[in-house]
Design an enzyme around this catalytic site. Structure first.
Site, PDB file in Angstrom:
ATOM      1  CG  ASP A  44      32.600  48.207  46.225  1.00  0.00           C
ATOM      2  OD1 ASP A  44      32.555  46.969  46.300  1.00  0.00           O
ATOM      3  OD2 ASP A  44      33.616  48.827  45.881  1.00  0.00           O
ATOM      4  CD  GLU A  51      37.885  39.622  45.196  1.00  0.00           C
ATOM      5  OE1 GLU A  51      38.975  39.759  44.611  1.00  0.00           O
ATOM      6  OE2 GLU A  51      37.104  40.567  45.393  1.00  0.00           O
ATOM      7  CE  LYS A  89      34.304  41.512  43.547  1.00  0.00           C
ATOM      8  NZ  LYS A  89      34.424  42.771  44.332  1.00  0.00           N
ATOM      9  CB  THR A 126      36.705  41.374  40.675  1.00  0.00           C
ATOM     10  OG1 THR A 126      36.974  42.649  41.244  1.00  0.00           O
ATOM     11  CG2 THR A 126      37.677  40.339  41.219  1.00  0.00           C
ATOM     12  CG  PHE A 178      38.269  47.516  39.139  1.00  0.00           C
ATOM     13  CD1 PHE A 178      37.187  46.674  39.078  1.00  0.00           C
ATOM     14  CD2 PHE A 178      39.077  47.468  40.269  1.00  0.00           C
ATOM     15  CE1 PHE A 178      36.893  45.790  40.112  1.00  0.00           C
ATOM     16  CE2 PHE A 178      38.800  46.598  41.307  1.00  0.00           C
ATOM     17  CZ  PHE A 178      37.705  45.747  41.232  1.00  0.00           C
TER      18      PHE A 178
END
Length: 316
Positions: free
Chosen positions: A16, A90, A126, A150, A172
């Site tokens: 990440d 993203e 994303k 996400t 998450f």
């Protein structure tokens, strides 16, 4: 055998981070980025030249949004030179409630990757898991563009994603637990709430078991971890995206990391809900869930602010 090596036997690991120079050391299968991670990397001397590249700089003078997309793709291309799998890139978080604008930006990002010689199969777009974002992912899937949903905090979001046929979701874990810890204040018992009792771990397990019981093909990638215990509790989840700091901690640890999740023996799901749900049902579920509602709004605001900061850097 260190903890990371044992974990790799059960789960595919994504790093990440946008700091692609770290990837040869970390040796992940995939990598995930977001505006905050790109902003962090862009502020480091080792990556400043990406902001100054001609294709980014030229676009910044007349189309800052295009410059942003080119910057994200430059980072993504560098990442893909160093990982064998996929990169998650993203969409501008400010478009999280605009389906058509999200689809248009996704198409442009895929086209920019293609112009750099990157096959679309190596890219996950994303998108924040709003109703509009899920609808955008459904439309993109029909075009062969895979998405990573996400800012996912709730079972309702996961149900809607599965119904839309999205490629991958990222619950998450850490941010869910953050909310419950904050709500509990001084009453929070860190020891008692670790591992299988961790609220973020429990939220992911609820989704994972529901998916496995239904034979849902959507991949589950645990994300946003705060400590190795959260990772250890879901070893065996098909994918885990982990920060470089936690990957290093796992590599230096010899704590056992046995498989906890087995798709062949997933256990009884907590829910027997029908897969499809309407917009009204989705909105009602989030409205009745203060954690998911708050964390989704907070995440969109944070990523939007970091997007604006990146745009400011491009204009400087």
């Amino acid at each position: 055998m260190n903890s990371l090596t044992e974990l790799r036997r059960h789960s595919a690991i994504a790093a990440d981070t946008a700091e692609y120079l770290q990837l040869p050391r970390l040796q992940p299968q995939d990598a995930t980025t977001n505006p905050s991670l790109v902003l962090r990397a862009a502020r480091l001397a080792d990556y400043a030249h990406v902001l100054q590249s001609p294709e980014v700089g030229d676009a910044a003078r007349h189309d800052p949004d295009l410059a942003m997309d080119r910057l994200l793709v430059r980072f993504g291309c560098e990442i893909l030179q160093r990982v064998p799998g996929r990169v998650s890139t993203e969409i501008d978080a400010r478009l999280s409630h605009d389906t058509q604008a999200t689809v248009a930006r996704a198409r442009r990002i895929i086209a920019l990757y293609a112009a750099s010689g990157v096959a679309h199969e190596r890219v996950l777009i994303k998108i924040a898991t709003t109703w509009e974002g899920i609808e955008a992912a459904r439309l993109l899937a029909a075009e062969g563009i895979a998405c990573n949903m996400t800012l996912l905090f709730s079972f309702a979001q996961a149900r809607a994603c599965a119904a839309a046929g999205v490629q991958l979701i990222s619950p998450f874990v850490g941010r869910i637990t953050d909310w419950y810890r904050q709500q509990a204040g001084t009453a929070w018992n860190a020891g008692a709430m670790r591992g299988p009792n961790d609220p973020g771990v429990q939220a992911l397990l609820r989704i994972w078991r529901f998916y496995k019981a239904r034979g849902i093909a959507t991949e589950v990638m645990g994300a946003s971890f705060r400590e190795p215990a959260q990772i250890a509790a879901i070893a065996g989840c098909e994918l885990l995206t982990v920060s470089p700091a936690l990957l290093d901690a796992l590599a230096q640890s010899t704590e056992p990391m046995p498989r906890q999740l087995d798709p062949q023996n997933a256990g009884t799901p907590e829910d027997d809900a029908p897969l499809p749900l309407t917009r009204a049902q989705f909105d009602a579920a989030l409205g009745a869930d203060p954690m998911s509602n708050a964390k989704l709004a907070e995440g969109i605001a944070q990523f939007s602010a970091d997007t604006v900061a990146l745009l400011d850097s491009l204009r400087a």
